[in-house]
Design a protein around this motif. Structure first.
Motif, PDB file in Angstrom:
ATOM      1  N   GLY A 130       0.769  -1.227   0.000  1.00  0.00           N
ATOM      2  CA  GLY A 130       0.000   0.000   0.000  1.00  0.00           C
ATOM      3  C   GLY A 130       0.801   1.278   0.000  1.00  0.00           C
ATOM      4  O   GLY A 130       2.009   1.289   0.214  1.00  0.00           O
ATOM      5  N   MET A 131       0.076   2.350  -0.256  1.00  0.00           N
ATOM      6  CA  MET A 131       0.630   3.696  -0.280  1.00  0.00           C
ATOM      7  C   MET A 131      -0.430   4.645   0.235  1.00  0.00           C
ATOM      8  O   MET A 131      -1.623   4.442  -0.002  1.00  0.00           O
ATOM      9  N   THR A 133       4.144   0.847   2.110  1.00  0.00           N
ATOM     10  CA  THR A 133       4.620  -0.354   2.784  1.00  0.00           C
ATOM     11  C   THR A 133       6.008  -0.734   2.262  1.00  0.00           C
ATOM     12  O   THR A 133       6.645  -1.619   2.813  1.00  0.00           O
ATOM     13  N   ALA A 134       6.457  -0.071   1.209  1.00  0.00           N
ATOM     14  CA  ALA A 134       7.809  -0.234   0.654  1.00  0.00           C
ATOM     15  C   ALA A 134       8.162  -1.700   0.404  1.00  0.00           C
ATOM     16  O   ALA A 134       9.258  -2.145   0.679  1.00  0.00           O
ATOM     17  N   GLY A 170     -14.048  11.470   5.848  1.00  0.00           N
ATOM     18  CA  GLY A 170     -13.565  11.647   4.482  1.00  0.00           C
ATOM     19  C   GLY A 170     -12.276  10.903   4.178  1.00  0.00           C
ATOM     20  O   GLY A 170     -11.958  10.675   3.016  1.00  0.00           O
ATOM     21  N   ASP A 171     -11.504  10.521   5.206  1.00  0.00           N
ATOM     22  CA  ASP A 171     -10.315   9.699   4.961  1.00  0.00           C
ATOM     23  C   ASP A 171     -10.767   8.408   4.303  1.00  0.00           C
ATOM     24  O   ASP A 171     -11.846   7.890   4.609  1.00  0.00           O
ATOM     25  N   ARG A 172      -9.943   7.863   3.391  1.00  0.00           N
ATOM     26  CA  ARG A 172     -10.398   6.701   2.631  1.00  0.00           C
ATOM     27  C   ARG A 172      -9.262   5.806   2.180  1.00  0.00           C
ATOM     28  O   ARG A 172      -8.129   6.259   2.044  1.00  0.00           O
ATOM     29  N   VAL A 173      -9.598   4.541   1.942  1.00  0.00           N
ATOM     30  CA  VAL A 173      -8.666   3.569   1.377  1.00  0.00           C
ATOM     31  C   VAL A 173      -9.395   2.829   0.262  1.00  0.00           C
ATOM     32  O   VAL A 173     -10.524   2.376   0.454  1.00  0.00           O
ATOM     33  N   GLU A 174      -8.737   2.724  -0.883  1.00  0.00           N
ATOM     34  CA  GLU A 174      -9.251   1.923  -1.991  1.00  0.00           C
ATOM     35  C   GLU A 174      -8.364   0.695  -2.119  1.00  0.00           C
ATOM     36  O   GLU A 174      -7.141   0.813  -2.123  1.00  0.00           O
ATOM     37  N   LEU A 175      -8.969  -0.481  -2.206  1.00  0.00           N
ATOM     38  CA  LEU A 175      -8.242  -1.750  -2.328  1.00  0.00           C
ATOM     39  C   LEU A 175      -8.610  -2.434  -3.641  1.00  0.00           C
ATOM     40  O   LEU A 175      -9.782  -2.526  -3.982  1.00  0.00           O
ATOM     41  N   TYR A 208      -2.469 -10.580  -4.243  1.00  0.00           N
ATOM     42  CA  TYR A 208      -2.268  -9.522  -3.251  1.00  0.00           C
ATOM     43  C   TYR A 208      -3.355  -8.462  -3.359  1.00  0.00           C
ATOM     44  O   TYR A 208      -3.992  -8.291  -4.391  1.00  0.00           O
ATOM     45  N   TRP A 209      -3.504  -7.721  -2.260  1.00  0.00           N
ATOM     46  CA  TRP A 209      -4.350  -6.532  -2.219  1.00  0.00           C
ATOM     47  C   TRP A 209      -3.437  -5.323  -2.341  1.00  0.00           C
ATOM     48  O   TRP A 209      -2.389  -5.258  -1.692  1.00  0.00           O
TER      49      TRP A 209
END
Length: 168
Positions: free
Chosen positions: A111-112, A126-127, A144-149, A155-156
């Motif tokens: 992730g980023m 996550t490097a 309003g904070d969000r994560v798109e997977l 992998y995700w």
């Protein structure tokens, strides 16, 4: 695939292959689907779900945006990886007292994240080190904070946008 029924169903022959094609609205989630010879795919109208307690997500919820909406902690568990699955998690009520957690059964998340916390903004990743959880941090995550997977079948891949670099 979900076992729910498709109703308001129309069927015709697909001219290029002769296979049956059906289009209908699913009675469980009111989303529009196309069914090509037994393979069901959503074609319009991503679903939304307000989540206030522990949530076991299924592959059939592909494309769903989950609005995290409780002051107390809970965990949303992703389904087994399958190519093309996509989910979005949005903070609708800032966590208060504990974190919102999105998890997998093992370390499967790359992730980023980017934030606007500093004058120039900031980014982190996550490097290359896999993770098993994503946490919307109590006292840091804002509405309003969000994560798109998105899943490639193994992998995700997570992309987070947040108001503070410590929020997710």
């Amino acid at each position: 695939m979900p076992t729910s029924t498709i109703y308001r169903y129309s069927e015709a022959a697909e001219t290029s292959t002769g296979n049956a094609v059906g289009i209908g609205v699913d009675s469980d989630d009111d989303r529009l689907y196309v069914n090509r010879s037994g393979t069901r795919e959503p074609i319009a109208g991503d679903a939304v779900e307000t989540v206030t307690a522990t949530n076991a997500i299924t592959a059939g919820e592909d494309g769903t945006t989950f609005f995290l909406s409780s002051g107390t902690e809970f965990t949303s568990t992703l389904p087994s990886p399958a190519a093309g699955l996509k989910f979005t998690f949005v903070v609708a009520a800032a966590p208060s007292g504990a974190d919102y957690v999105v998890t997998t059964t093992t370390d499967l998340i790359h992730g980023m994240g980017v934030s606007s916390a500093d004058a120039g903004g900031s980014a982190d990743s996550t490097a290359g080190t896999l993770a098993a959880t994503i946490e919307f941090v109590d006292g840091q995550a804002k509405v309003g904070d969000r994560v798109e997977l998105t899943c490639d079948g193994t992998y995700w891949y997570a992309f987070a946008v947040m108001s503070d670099e410590d929020a997710i």
